[in-house]
Design an enzyme around this catalytic site. Structure first.
Site, PDB file in Angstrom:
ATOM      1  CB  CYS A   5      -0.923  -0.014   1.224  1.00 31.71           C
ATOM      2  SG  CYS A   5      -1.792   1.538   1.463  1.00 31.71           S
ATOM      3  CG  ASP A  31      -2.798  14.999  -3.745  1.00 25.54           C
ATOM      4  OD1 ASP A  31      -3.709  14.242  -3.349  1.00 25.54           O
ATOM      5  OD2 ASP A  31      -2.258  14.886  -4.869  1.00 25.54           O
ATOM      6  CG  HIS A  47      -4.449  -0.631   4.967  1.00 27.28           C
ATOM      7  ND1 HIS A  47      -3.932   0.043   3.878  1.00 27.28           N
ATOM      8  CD2 HIS A  47      -5.445  -1.418   4.485  1.00 27.28           C
ATOM      9  CE1 HIS A  47      -4.590  -0.333   2.789  1.00 27.28           C
ATOM     10  NE2 HIS A  47      -5.510  -1.226   3.139  1.00 27.28           N
ATOM     11  CG  ASN A  88     -12.326  10.941  -4.415  1.00 36.08           C
ATOM     12  OD1 ASN A  88     -13.365  11.587  -4.508  1.00 36.08           O
ATOM     13  ND2 ASN A  88     -11.147  11.441  -4.797  1.00 36.08           N
ATOM     14  N   GLY A  94     -13.650   7.630  -8.478  1.00 34.28           N
ATOM     15  CA  GLY A  94     -12.277   7.696  -8.956  1.00 34.28           C
ATOM     16  C   GLY A  94     -11.241   7.417  -7.882  1.00 34.28           C
ATOM     17  CG  HIS A  99      -4.046   3.854   3.729  1.00 26.36           C
ATOM     18  ND1 HIS A  99      -3.029   3.149   4.346  1.00 26.36           N
ATOM     19  CD2 HIS A  99      -4.497   4.748   4.659  1.00 26.36           C
ATOM     20  CE1 HIS A  99      -2.890   3.583   5.593  1.00 26.36           C
ATOM     21  NE2 HIS A  99      -3.755   4.564   5.802  1.00 26.36           N
ATOM     22  CG  HIS A 101      -6.988   9.214   0.558  1.00 23.37           C
ATOM     23  ND1 HIS A 101      -7.038   7.908   0.122  1.00 23.37           N
ATOM     24  CD2 HIS A 101      -7.343   9.973  -0.506  1.00 23.37           C
ATOM     25  CE1 HIS A 101      -7.404   7.883  -1.139  1.00 23.37           C
ATOM     26  NE2 HIS A 101      -7.597   9.127  -1.549  1.00 23.37           N
TER      27      HIS A 101
HETATM   28  P1  AMP Z   1      -7.954   9.313  -4.656  1.00 21.37           P
HETATM   29  O1  AMP Z   1      -8.187   9.516  -6.120  1.00 21.37           O
HETATM   30  O2  AMP Z   1      -8.994   9.932  -3.781  1.00 21.37           O
HETATM   31  O3  AMP Z   1      -7.686   7.866  -4.316  1.00 21.37           O
HETATM   32  O4  AMP Z   1      -6.663  10.165  -4.304  1.00 21.37           O
HETATM   33  C1  AMP Z   1      -5.379   9.690  -4.238  1.00 21.37           C
HETATM   34  C2  AMP Z   1      -4.526  10.903  -4.128  1.00 21.37           C
HETATM   35  O5  AMP Z   1      -3.238  10.527  -3.719  1.00 21.37           O
HETATM   36  C3  AMP Z   1      -4.379  11.683  -5.455  1.00 21.37           C
HETATM   37  O6  AMP Z   1      -4.857  13.009  -5.273  1.00 21.37           O
HETATM   38  C4  AMP Z   1      -2.879  11.617  -5.718  1.00 21.37           C
HETATM   39  O7  AMP Z   1      -2.382  12.819  -6.288  1.00 21.37           O
HETATM   40  C5  AMP Z   1      -2.318  11.397  -4.333  1.00 21.37           C
HETATM   41  N1  AMP Z   1      -1.016  10.754  -4.305  1.00 21.37           N
HETATM   42  C6  AMP Z   1      -0.630   9.663  -5.003  1.00 21.37           C
HETATM   43  N2  AMP Z   1       0.642   9.351  -4.691  1.00 21.37           N
HETATM   44  C7  AMP Z   1       1.066  10.253  -3.788  1.00 21.37           C
HETATM   45  C8  AMP Z   1       2.285  10.486  -3.085  1.00 21.37           C
HETATM   46  N3  AMP Z   1       3.352   9.693  -3.258  1.00 21.37           N
HETATM   47  N4  AMP Z   1       2.367  11.539  -2.251  1.00 21.37           N
HETATM   48  C9  AMP Z   1       1.304  12.358  -2.076  1.00 21.37           C
HETATM   49  N5  AMP Z   1       0.115  12.192  -2.686  1.00 21.37           N
HETATM   50  C10 AMP Z   1       0.002  11.163  -3.542  1.00 21.37           C
HETATM   51 ZN    ZN Z   2      -2.337   1.314   3.670  1.00 21.74          ZN
END
Ligand code: AMP
Ligand code: ZN
Length: 115
Positions: A5, A31, A47, A88, A94, A99, A101
């Site tokens: 993850c 982000d 998690h 989301n 999407g 995990h 957030h």
């Molecule tokens: P979601 O589409 O709600 O699952 O959002 C996942 C978010 O994680 C997206 O806005 C990505 O830009 C962000 N994301 C992915 N990888 C990383 C990372 N390594 N560091 C910070 N944010 C990330």
């Molecule tokens: Zn996780």
């Protein structure tokens, strides 16, 4: 779960992130692909794949995520101007990282629905 993850790996500091807020049970970091001037992701360190499973398994921790999101908004200076919290959940939303957030989005007009 740690090895598979992305956000568990960020919690474990195996991957870099720009941390803006941290407690024993919560981590908040910027982000990597910001959609607003303030775009911070708030996660429980434990998690859970999505907000539904978190809320069912540990409602207190779900509340701690919300409290941390509010603290991040204050810290980022958007508490007065306003901000949007987004979880989301699933394909139609999407969700890309499984995990749970909370996106904290602010610093511009971000009303939904728009207009
Ligand atoms: P979601 O589409 O709600 O699952 O959002 C996942 C978010 O994680 C997206 O806005 C990505 O830009 C962000 N994301 C992915 N990888 C990383 C990372 N390594 N560091 C910070 N944010 C990330
Ligand atoms: Zn996780």
């Amino acid at each position: 779960m740690t090895s598979e993850c992305l956000f568990c790996r960020i919690v474990a500091k195996e991957l870099p992130s720009t941390v803006v807020y941290e407690t024993e049970e919560i981590l908040a970091f910027r982000d990597i692909n910001p959609q607003a001037p303030t775009h911070v992701v708030v996660i429980p360190k434990a998690h859970y794949p999505d907000v539904a499973s978190l809320a069912e398994a540990d409602p207190a921790l779900a509340g701690a995520v919300l409290a941390a999101a509010a603290a991040v908004a204050r810290q980022e200076g958007v508490a007065e101007s306003g901000y949007r919290l987004v979880f989301n959940t699933g394909p139609d939303a999407g969700q890309s990282v499984f995990h749970v957030h909370c996106h904290v989005l602010g610093g511009r007009s971000i009303a939904w629905p728009p207009g």
